[in-house]
Design a protein around this motif. Structure first.
Motif, PDB file in Angstrom:
ATOM      1  N   ASP A 174      -0.871  21.441   5.766  1.00 43.34           N
ATOM      2  CA  ASP A 174      -1.008  20.010   6.067  1.00 43.34           C
ATOM      3  C   ASP A 174       0.324  19.319   6.326  1.00 43.34           C
ATOM      4  OD1 ASP A 174      -3.776  20.199   5.709  1.00 43.34           O
ATOM      5  OD2 ASP A 174      -3.593  19.898   3.548  1.00 43.34           O
ATOM      6  N   GLY A 175       1.411  20.066   6.266  1.00 38.95           N
ATOM      7  CA  GLY A 175       2.709  19.476   6.541  1.00 38.95           C
ATOM      8  C   GLY A 175       3.272  18.708   5.354  1.00 38.95           C
ATOM      9  N   PRO A 176       4.195  17.785   5.589  1.00 35.32           N
ATOM     10  CA  PRO A 176       4.842  17.044   4.490  1.00 35.32           C
ATOM     11  C   PRO A 176       3.828  16.241   3.675  1.00 35.32           C
ATOM     12  CG  PRO A 176       6.019  16.713   6.567  1.00 35.32           C
ATOM     13  CD  PRO A 176       4.735  17.402   6.910  1.00 35.32           C
ATOM     14  N   ARG A 177       4.017  16.268   2.381  1.00 41.44           N
ATOM     15  CA  ARG A 177       3.170  15.460   1.493  1.00 41.44           C
ATOM     16  C   ARG A 177       3.939  14.191   1.132  1.00 41.44           C
ATOM     17  NH1 ARG A 177      -1.382  17.656  -0.461  1.00 41.44           N
ATOM     18  NH2 ARG A 177      -1.738  19.879  -0.125  1.00 41.44           N
ATOM     19  N   TYR A 178       3.503  13.097   1.716  1.00 37.84           N
ATOM     20  CA  TYR A 178       4.244  11.846   1.529  1.00 37.84           C
ATOM     21  C   TYR A 178       3.946  11.187   0.197  1.00 37.84           C
ATOM     22  CZ  TYR A 178       5.729  12.212   6.346  1.00 37.84           C
ATOM     23  OH  TYR A 178       6.302  12.644   7.501  1.00 37.84           O
ATOM     24  N   TYR A 179       2.765  11.407  -0.341  1.00 36.61           N
ATOM     25  CA  TYR A 179       2.443  10.775  -1.627  1.00 36.61           C
ATOM     26  C   TYR A 179       3.265  11.428  -2.726  1.00 36.61           C
ATOM     27  CZ  TYR A 179      -0.026   9.281  -5.787  1.00 36.61           C
ATOM     28  OH  TYR A 179      -0.330   8.760  -7.029  1.00 36.61           O
ATOM     29  N   TRP A 180       3.883  10.610  -3.564  1.00 37.73           N
ATOM     30  CA  TRP A 180       4.716  11.144  -4.644  1.00 37.73           C
ATOM     31  C   TRP A 180       4.455  10.417  -5.971  1.00 37.73           C
ATOM     32  CZ3 TRP A 180       8.740   7.914  -6.656  1.00 37.73           C
ATOM     33  CH2 TRP A 180       8.938   6.722  -5.935  1.00 37.73           C
ATOM     34  N   GLY A 181       3.284   9.788  -6.081  1.00 42.05           N
ATOM     35  CA  GLY A 181       2.946   9.051  -7.300  1.00 42.05           C
ATOM     36  C   GLY A 181       2.434   9.949  -8.412  1.00 42.05           C
ATOM     37  N   PRO A 187       0.784  -1.239   0.000  1.00 37.38           N
ATOM     38  CA  PRO A 187       0.000   0.000   0.000  1.00 37.38           C
ATOM     39  C   PRO A 187       0.814   1.286   0.000  1.00 37.38           C
ATOM     40  CG  PRO A 187      -0.132  -1.105   2.137  1.00 37.38           C
ATOM     41  CD  PRO A 187       0.529  -2.054   1.203  1.00 37.38           C
ATOM     42  N   ASP A 188       2.001   1.278   0.585  1.00 37.29           N
ATOM     43  CA  ASP A 188       2.733   2.532   0.773  1.00 37.29           C
ATOM     44  C   ASP A 188       3.929   2.677  -0.153  1.00 37.29           C
ATOM     45  OD1 ASP A 188       0.980   3.314   2.734  1.00 37.29           O
ATOM     46  OD2 ASP A 188       2.177   2.515   4.383  1.00 37.29           O
ATOM     47  N   ILE A 189       3.885   2.036  -1.311  1.00 41.90           N
ATOM     48  CA  ILE A 189       4.989   2.197  -2.269  1.00 41.90           C
ATOM     49  C   ILE A 189       5.213   3.663  -2.579  1.00 41.90           C
ATOM     50  CG2 ILE A 189       5.734   1.780  -4.646  1.00 41.90           C
ATOM     51  CD1 ILE A 189       4.455  -0.879  -4.576  1.00 41.90           C
ATOM     52  N   TYR A 190       4.135   4.389  -2.809  1.00 40.81           N
ATOM     53  CA  TYR A 190       4.237   5.801  -3.180  1.00 40.81           C
ATOM     54  C   TYR A 190       3.759   6.726  -2.058  1.00 40.81           C
ATOM     55  CZ  TYR A 190       5.578   4.643  -7.928  1.00 40.81           C
ATOM     56  OH  TYR A 190       6.266   4.198  -9.035  1.00 40.81           O
ATOM     57  N   GLY A 191       3.984   6.306  -0.826  1.00 43.65           N
ATOM     58  CA  GLY A 191       3.704   7.204   0.291  1.00 43.65           C
ATOM     59  C   GLY A 191       2.325   7.087   0.883  1.00 43.65           C
ATOM     60  N   GLY A 192       1.487   6.213   0.356  1.00 44.28           N
ATOM     61  CA  GLY A 192       0.158   6.027   0.926  1.00 44.28           C
ATOM     62  C   GLY A 192      -0.831   7.056   0.459  1.00 44.28           C
ATOM     63  N   SER A 193      -0.815   8.241   1.077  1.00 42.97           N
ATOM     64  CA  SER A 193      -1.727   9.316   0.686  1.00 42.97           C
ATOM     65  C   SER A 193      -1.031  10.651   0.888  1.00 42.97           C
ATOM     66  CB  SER A 193      -3.017   9.271   1.514  1.00 42.97           C
ATOM     67  OG  SER A 193      -2.786   9.731   2.825  1.00 42.97           O
ATOM     68  N   SER A 194      -1.738  11.730   0.560  1.00 42.91           N
ATOM     69  CA  SER A 194      -1.161  13.063   0.686  1.00 42.91           C
ATOM     70  C   SER A 194      -0.992  13.467   2.144  1.00 42.91           C
ATOM     71  CB  SER A 194      -2.046  14.094  -0.027  1.00 42.91           C
ATOM     72  OG  SER A 194      -2.189  13.773  -1.388  1.00 42.91           O
ATOM     73  N   ASP A 195      -1.769  12.880   3.031  1.00 44.81           N
ATOM     74  CA  ASP A 195      -1.723  13.259   4.442  1.00 44.81           C
ATOM     75  C   ASP A 195      -0.578  12.563   5.160  1.00 44.81           C
ATOM     76  OD1 ASP A 195      -3.975  14.829   4.067  1.00 44.81           O
ATOM     77  OD2 ASP A 195      -5.319  13.135   4.455  1.00 44.81           O
TER      78      ASP A 195
END
Length: 865
Positions: A338-345, A302-310
């Motif tokens: 919202d702080g760091p954006r972990y999703y990078w897909g 699920p978290d290959i590309y960071g999961g979600s924007s949150d």
């Protein structure tokens, strides 16, 4: 009779247990919904606001209007809310299937029951059917879309297995039951008006029918009998589907009719830079929300590309968050609230969560390509590969651009990533069939060899994932934007932002690594239990409990990240979304007929995501996926330039502008140049093209002049030069006397023939005009308003909204409903003839024959293949 009742109960018991399991899980997962709490869903909030105008109309008229005045200065209301037009059998069926539960529990139990029905059609063990139903219903994408408010999408996805199961019944020669259920499930799915899911269901059904057809033709050695069976099945399925579709004729006919005038039908101002062509979405717009080519692997990890924007990592474990805390406030503000954006897909800035299917589901599905026979696996593989490639959208333009151009209706949809609902369903189906074959296979040696091959495929997949883990750079296009913003803070700002981005990349890699280990651990545990079952033959109950429990816990643990108790609010608190502010109350106190431009959030939000304004006011903005194309053109070419679009603001009857004022609350500005609902102009200017008309709106005086298309000049009764229509001695007057959604009445008085401009949206598919008792043509004016040439004297002008698609659809919908009821009666009669009561029940020592030979049990191959 007692024997009959006892045996009926015994046969129904597994299914009752299944329903009870689904009920308990749905109630526990959605327990806040049973405690006077409601989901906080942004899209549902927007719908409640946009539909308020229609519900207020129904309170006084007894029915919904066909035209709404709430948004975009007016639009067809049947794209927002509409009355049922016939006996609502599909909704009654829906209530039964959902056990009358509140949402979102009703969504999940519906998906469980529909998938369980499909499993029973395929003669799967009820225990495995329960596992399949739970894993499909609680696949993470479903929880994600429920959280954001895509209710009709979720309802359509829940019904998808029911449609496919009904089609399989027809293929297996259960004709009467199959066509009735195909019609019923189709009618119910189509009624939710999420045509994209309907379209994807058609792709699955086409693959299924192709798989069955090829099997029949090979089985009969391409004889005439095979072709006859294929033809008969296709006719029955298409006929049943047509009845189901036409049971929603009002909604479909009006949607199809209006689509020609909406953004989905293209724009006459389309150019290379716009989001629309002249007949649909441009490639740029259609391929928004595409996925990178490796990204569909999120169905497994699920978290290959960071999961979600949150935020996906706790702040104390996030390197990016720790650096962000040390940043100067102004520099940290560039990152966003919202702080760091972990999703990078590849999908873009906003990504609510991954379409995770479940690692154990994928394990079983991949093993199934070696364990199962050829009946289903090849068409499932073909459709899965096709739809995964389609999810790449703009990242594979050669193939998907071809589909966009030549695949019928495909250019009406956007968000290619959404098509992963297809492989999600098919992987769950494959996993269910595989688990059934594992427990049914008698030759354990062959099963073991095939199972090992499946494990090798899974191992190869994880080797690919490991390679990607070390190969990815974990950067997003937004990262470069942050660096550009940091340049204004000098070298210290750039260095700090670079450190933040380095920490963000490390966080993203950490998420990927943790997710790999999590899925690997789950797969190893499930694979080990299955291997022991195959080799040692321990209890089936233990196998299903462990594997099923792990599979369900796997997806549910990810679901809880995106849909949990924090998504709910007390009902009383939720209603605060619809409490008028002081500015709203000030405007509402004016009982005249006018519109409002609410720019408290921003001009862009007001025009494209501003449906909340419509709860209290008639708004010139709004939010709808199928807004009228001519109004979208006006937004893009004029209103987005606010405040440099004064002529357009004035001609839209914009009396009040609400803006946010720091520290002092909202401010209401009265637009004194507002032209009101109707006025006479002094002159007419003709322009040859749509672009010329649009450009002419930038610098003209709408009080004195009207801009018309040159092609409409013949509709004007008088023959004169555009600049000589005015008459300074004429004391003409025209007023609105009846402002109603579907009917407008005006009173005019003029000494000479005059041209009137009506501040109402031009819509040629239903609006008609009469001057006294004579129908007259409505002239498209100022690009998107209505105009009439009115003779001298005193006259009553009436506009009526009477769309042919609506009234024709009502008649056809009633006829389809009657045909469906006749089909039900036919199915009941045939069923009673085939299985009359009393039935013969064999004694317990005897071996019971299956109730039907329509679905042969999985065959045990006699030799290695």
């Amino acid at each position: 009779m007692k024997k009959l009742s006892k045996d009926l109960f015994r046969s129904a018991l597994p299914h009752l247990i299944a329903v009870m399991v689904f009920f308990v899980v749905a109630v526990v997962y959605c327990r806040p919904a049973f405690n006077n709490m409601v989901l906080e869903q942004e899209d549902v909030l927007q719908w409640q606001a946009m539909s308020h105008n229609s519900f207020k109309y129904k309170e006084t008229h007894g029915h919904f209007p066909l035209w709404s005045n709430g948004m975009f200065s007016g639009m067809p209301a049947y794209q927002i809310a509409m009355d049922s037009q016939s006996v609502n059998i599909p909704n009654l069926f829906y209530d039964i299937l959902t056990l009358y539960l509140p949402k979102p529990a009703s969504f999940f139990i519906l998906a469980c029951i529909c998938f369980y029905f499909l499993a029973m059609v395929l003669r799967v063990n009820p225990g495995i059917g329960i596992i399949g139903g739970l894993t499909y219903a609680y696949a993470t994408y479903n929880a994600v879309i429920v959280a954001v408010g895509h209710d009709t999408k979720m309802q359509s996805i829940a019904l998808l297995p029911g449609v496919i199961g009904a089609v399989i019944l027809v293929c297996e020669k259960k004709y009467w039951l199959g066509i009735v259920l195909t019609s019923l499930f189709t009618a119910l799915m189509v009624s939710y008006n999420h045509m994209q899911v309907v379209y994807y269901t058609m792709i699955i059904a086409a693959g299924l029918l192709l798989g069955y057809g090829l099997h029949w033709l090979r089985e009969d050695k391409f004889s005439a009998e095979g072709f006859r069976r294929l033809g008969r099945t296709l006719l029955l399925v298409m006929g049943a589907t047509l009845i189901g579709v036409l049971s929603n004729a009002v909604m479909l006919f009006t949607t199809f009719d209006s689509s020609k005038e909406t953004i989905r039908g293209g724009s006459e101002l389309a150019d290379a830079q716009s989001n629309y062509t002249n007949n649909g979405l441009s490639a740029h717009a259609a391929f928004d929300f595409s996925m990178y080519k490796p990204e569909p692997l999120v169905m497994l990890i699920p978290d290959i590309y960071g999961g979600s924007s949150d935020l996906q990592l706790p702040a104390e474990r996030s390197r990016a968050s720790s650096i962000l805390k040390k940043m100067p406030r102004q520099l940290a503000d560039q990152v966003g609230p919202d702080g760091p954006r972990y999703y990078w897909g590849g999908v873009g800035v906003l990504f609510s969560g991954p379409p995770y299917v479940g690692s154990i589901v994928v394990l079983l599905a991949l093993a199934g390509f070696f364990i199962l026979d050829n009946r289903h696996k090849w068409w499932i593989l073909a459709v899965s590969v096709l739809t995964i490639v389609m999810s790449w959208g703009g990242y594979f333009p050669s193939f998907n651009g071809f589909l966009l151009k030549y695949l019928p209706m495909y250019n009406k949809f956007r968000a290619p990533s959404m098509i992963l609902i297809v492989p999600t369903f098919l992987l769950c189906l494959m996993a269910t069939l595989t688990l059934q074959q594992i427990i049914a296979e008698e030759n354990k040696k062959i099963l073991w060899r095939r199972y090992l091959r499946g494990l090798l495929l899974v191992a190869g997949t994880f080797l690919l994932l490991a390679a990607l883990y070390f190969h990815f750079d974990y950067t997003s296009p937004l990262d470069n934007d942050l660096l550009k913003k940091a340049t204004s803070f000098g070298r210290p700002g750039i260095e700090m932002m670079q450190a933040f981005l380095a920490g963000l990349r490390a966080d993203r890699q950490q998420l990927f690594g943790q997710s790999i280990l999590r899925s690997l651990g789950l797969i190893f545990t499930a694979a080990l239990f299955i291997a022991v079952y195959i080799r040692k033959q321990f209890s089936l109950a233990i196998l299903l409990t462990v594997v099923g429990g792990l599979a369900f816990a796997d997806v549910l643990s990810i679901d809880l990240i995106y849909l949990n108790n924090d998504n709910y609010r007390q009902r009383e608190d939720y209603q605060q979304n619809f409490v008028a502010t002081h500015a709203d109350s000030t405007v509402v106190a004016d009982n005249s007929y006018y519109r409002v431009f609410d720019i408290r959030d921003s001009v862009s939000n007001a025009l494209t995501y501003g449906a909340m304004t419509a709860y209290f006011h008639r708004s010139i903005g709004g939010y709808h996926a199928a807004r009228l194309a001519i109004y979208e053109d006006l937004i893009v070419r004029q209103l987005n330039n606010y405040p440099n679009c004064e002529p357009v603001i004035n001609m839209l009857n914009t009396k009040y502008i609400i803006r946010a004022t720091p520290h002092t609350g909202d401010t209401v500005i009265q637009n004194k140049d507002n032209l009101g609902p109707v006025w006479f102009v002094d002159s007419i200017q003709f322009e040859p093209t749509a672009l010329d008309v649009m450009n002419a709106l930038t610098h003209f005086d709408p009080r004195k002049k009207a801009i018309l298309f040159a092609g409409d000049s013949a509709k004007l009764v008088y023959k004169t030069r555009p600049d000589t229509i005015q008459n300074s001695k004429d004391t003409a007057n025209i007023v609105l006397v009846k402002p109603d959604n579907d009917e407008l009445s005006y009173l005019s008085q003029a000494n000479h023939r005059r041209f009137a401009v009506f501040s109402e949206v031009y819509y040629r598919r239903g609006w008609r005009a009469w001057i006294d008792d004579k129908e007259v043509p409505i002239i498209r004016t100022n690009y998107m308003l209505r105009g009439l040439s009115i003779p001298q004297g005193r006259h009553i002008i009436r506009f009526f909204f009477r769309p042919l698609s609506y009234y024709l659809g009502r008649q056809i919908q009633w006829m389809a409903t009657i045909i469906f009821l006749l089909m039900v009666a036919g199915a009941v009669i045939v069923g009673l003839r085939e299985n009359p009561f009393p039935r013969r029940f064999v004694s317990s020592p005897e071996k019971c024959e299956p109730l039907s030979n329509a679905y042969p049990a999985p065959r045990s191959p006699s030799k290695e293949q």
